[in-house]
Design an enzyme around this catalytic site. Structure first.
Site, PDB file in Angstrom:
ATOM      1  N   GLU A 198      38.818  49.911  37.019  1.00  0.00           N
ATOM      2  CA  GLU A 198      39.922  49.882  37.996  1.00  0.00           C
ATOM      3  C   GLU A 198      40.513  51.270  38.191  1.00  0.00           C
ATOM      4  O   GLU A 198      41.716  51.489  38.019  1.00  0.00           O
ATOM      5  CB  GLU A 198      40.977  48.869  37.566  1.00  0.00           C
ATOM      6  CG  GLU A 198      40.420  47.453  37.551  1.00  0.00           C
ATOM      7  CD  GLU A 198      41.456  46.356  37.433  1.00  0.00           C
ATOM      8  OE1 GLU A 198      42.508  46.602  36.824  1.00  0.00           O
ATOM      9  OE2 GLU A 198      41.214  45.248  37.949  1.00  0.00           O
ATOM     10  N   GLU A 394      35.042  40.965  37.438  1.00  0.00           N
ATOM     11  CA  GLU A 394      36.220  40.264  36.914  1.00  0.00           C
ATOM     12  C   GLU A 394      36.676  39.274  37.957  1.00  0.00           C
ATOM     13  O   GLU A 394      36.803  39.625  39.137  1.00  0.00           O
ATOM     14  CB  GLU A 394      37.389  41.233  36.646  1.00  0.00           C
ATOM     15  CG  GLU A 394      37.224  42.083  35.440  1.00  0.00           C
ATOM     16  CD  GLU A 394      38.487  42.888  35.120  1.00  0.00           C
ATOM     17  OE1 GLU A 394      39.609  42.420  35.427  1.00  0.00           O
ATOM     18  OE2 GLU A 394      38.338  43.984  34.566  1.00  0.00           O
TER      19      GLU A 394
HETATM   20  C1  BG6 Z   1      42.304  43.712  35.451  1.00  0.00           C
HETATM   21  C2  BG6 Z   1      41.917  44.449  34.209  1.00  0.00           C
HETATM   22  O1  BG6 Z   1      43.398  44.380  35.957  1.00  0.00           O
HETATM   23  O2  BG6 Z   1      42.771  42.433  35.383  1.00  0.00           O
HETATM   24  C3  BG6 Z   1      41.885  43.619  32.954  1.00  0.00           C
HETATM   25  O3  BG6 Z   1      40.729  45.172  34.344  1.00  0.00           O
HETATM   26  C4  BG6 Z   1      42.987  42.591  33.016  1.00  0.00           C
HETATM   27  O4  BG6 Z   1      41.976  44.493  31.871  1.00  0.00           O
HETATM   28  C5  BG6 Z   1      42.723  41.667  34.195  1.00  0.00           C
HETATM   29  O5  BG6 Z   1      43.166  41.871  31.850  1.00  0.00           O
HETATM   30  C6  BG6 Z   1      43.689  40.519  34.347  1.00  0.00           C
HETATM   31  O6  BG6 Z   1      45.001  40.989  34.318  1.00  0.00           O
HETATM   32  P1  BG6 Z   1      46.072  40.393  33.318  1.00  0.00           P
HETATM   33  O7  BG6 Z   1      47.293  41.187  33.544  1.00  0.00           O
HETATM   34  O8  BG6 Z   1      46.216  38.964  33.681  1.00  0.00           O
HETATM   35  O9  BG6 Z   1      45.495  40.575  31.966  1.00  0.00           O
END
Ligand code: BG6
Length: 496
Positions: A198, A394
């Site tokens: 990111e 993700e």
């Molecule tokens: C992304 C990141 O921003 O989203 C992860 O690469 C992160 O590290 C994921 O965990 C989900 O976000 P959150 O705040 O729900 O953990």
């Protein structure tokens, strides 16, 4: 259904959110070791003191570290990333569970300060190298392809506190040294790499996410800092790509962008359409350099807007061209709505989400707008612009889970979310997008990056741990575990 043969189904984690063992195995510190837990309403804080000993806490992932500050270990605070879910000691059990689901790919990150505890160290830390070698060997044992992020938010702390942050060009050399070390060490064990997770997060300030939280003057300062840092990260990323191709021509390296292109204009009012176009330019800012190998024309306007007079060595342009990535990867959770017209509707008000509420979609408990069609839209926009293979690395639903008396966890809401997103990816493939991988976020419950909570769970595998560090850390299978196993077995055909 039409997922191609050999499609990489799997899951994703990051070192700082799962490993724990923050001061074991010769690891050096990173900012997450000093970051407290928050919640949907309360921002996390990295505990800091300035040179006169005054507290200057800030969530440095979003704002960067204030000048002259040091990390401060507050005995009254709980630092959840220090223990994570203890993946460092339990990775064999975890990888066996991933294999049971049929994973073809497992995305994880190497913690840079496990390899070089201080970024300027000359020699790598052997214990760190050995640890990841065993993890990759364990993956290979089950035929799981690792997808490895070189830097996922946990750079060695000395970069920020001693060396002037990523604004310092020397950090490029330190990163290249680190990249060459791991690329050489794991040749034959790893094929797919991502440079910075990111990478566009520092730009969030410039896109209006902090409006109302900070003064315009502060926001401009964050933006100036972000552009300067990002430039050096682009050079470092390109050098890592060049190194990877030199070390092993089989290596494939990707960029990793938060959110893809995930905003809509609030209405067909021409001003909303222009505002959204500008927001999307922020989404393209990093991949334009990393995939196309050059800044696009709008970059100059952005620099000027926050008062940045920006000049950089001309040779960087050549490095960008030579070091463009092989594929595009991104995280996808939600979409947002853009307008700057003051009369427009209600704002979202979740954590890490900006903008206006979209009446056509539903929101998670953390205010993240769930929008499967937006994934089809993003995939098409990305592929049509860049024309390289794409990975969704993700995606998932952060939700509260309830453990029943018999230990079962009925997470049908998670299944529902994932089912719709997989169907949207299938539509995108039918649209012609060359999508090659899908690794759901937090395939095993872990510490939330945004809030530091454990109760914001994404996993197919439940981990017995609460928001303040109680629990056995035992693992158990949720309903979604068995569902995802079927999805993988049928190569995305059986989504019921
Ligand atoms: C992304 C990141 O921003 O989203 C992860 O690469 C992160 O590290 C994921 O965990 C989900 O976000 P959150 O705040 O729900 O953990």
């Amino acid at each position: 259904m039409s997922f191609p043969k050999g499609f990489y189904w799997g899951g994703a984690v990051a070192a700082n959110q799962c490993e724990g063992a923050w001061n074991e195995g010769g690891k050096g510190p990173s900012s997450f070791d000093y970051t407290t837990a928050g919640s949907v309403k309360k921002a996390r804080a990295t505990t800091l003191i300035d040179k006169d000993g005054n507290r200057k806490d800030a969530f440095v992932l979003m704002t960067g570290i204030p000048q002259g500050c040091q990390f401060y270990d507050d005995p009254n605070e709980y630092y959840p990333n220090r223990t994570g879910i203890d993946f460092y000691h339990r990775y064999k059990e975890d990888i066996a569970l991933f294999a049971e689901m049929g994973f073809k790919m497992f995305r994880l990150s190497i913690c840079w300060p496990r390899i070089y505890p201080n970024s300027f160290d000359e020699k790598p830390n052997q214990e760190g190298l050995d640890f990841y070698r065993s993890v990759f060997e364990e993956c290979k044992k089950y035929g799981i392809e690792p997808l490895v992020t070189m830097s996922h938010f946990d750079d060695p702390a000395d970069i920020d506190v001693e060396h002037g942050t990523w604004e310092n060009r020397q950090i490029i050399d330190m990163f290249e040294k680190y990249a060459r070390t791991i690329l050489t060490e794991y040749k034959g064990l790893v094929k797919y790499w991502l440079t910075f997770n990111e990478i566009n997060i520092p730009l969030f300030a410039a896109t209006g996410m902090f409006n109302g939280m900070f003064s315009q003057e502060d926001i401009n300062a964050f933006a100036r800092h972000a552009y300067k840092m990002l430039h050096n990260k682009f050079v470092a990323s390109a050098k890592a790509v060049i190194a990877a191709h030199e070390i092993d021509p089989e290596y494939k390296v990707g960029c990793m962008i938060a959110g893809g292109v995930n905003s809509y204009p609030y209405s067909c009012h021409p001003q909303d359409v222009i505002d959204n176009m500008i927001t999307q330019q922020y989404a393209y800012y990093c991949p334009d350099v990393q995939v196309r190998g050059a800044y696009d024309a709008y970059a100059k306007r952005m620099w000027k807007q926050c008062g940045l007079e920006f000049d950089y060595p001309k040779e960087d342009d050549e490095i960008f061209k030579k070091g463009h990535v092989d594929f595009y990867s991104f995280s996808y959770y939600n979409t947002s709505v853009v307008t700057n017209r003051p009369d427009a509707a209600e704002r979202v008000g979740g954590n890490m989400t900006a903008g206006i509420k979209n009446p056509y979609i539903e929101y998670s408990d953390w205010g993240w707008g769930m929008d499967p069609s937006g994934l089809r839209y993003a995939l098409n926009e990305i592929y049509n612009r860049y024309g390289v293979p794409v990975m969704v690395v993700e995606n998932g639903l952060g939700a509260y889970d309830k453990v029943e008396e018999d230990g079962s966890i009925h997470d049908d809401y998670r299944i529902e979310y994932l089912r719709k997103h997989i169907a949207a990816m299938n539509d995108a493939i039918n649209d012609g997008v060359d999508l090659i991988a899908y690794t759901t976020w937090g395939c095993i419950d872990l510490i939330s990056a945004g809030t530091g909570e454990m109760s914001k769970r994404y996993g197919f595998i439940y981990v017995d741990r609460d928001d303040v560090g109680n629990g056995t850390l035992d693992r158990s299978r949720k309903d979604s575990f068995f569902w995802y196993k079927k999805v993988i077995e049928s190569n995305g055909e059986d989504l019921d």
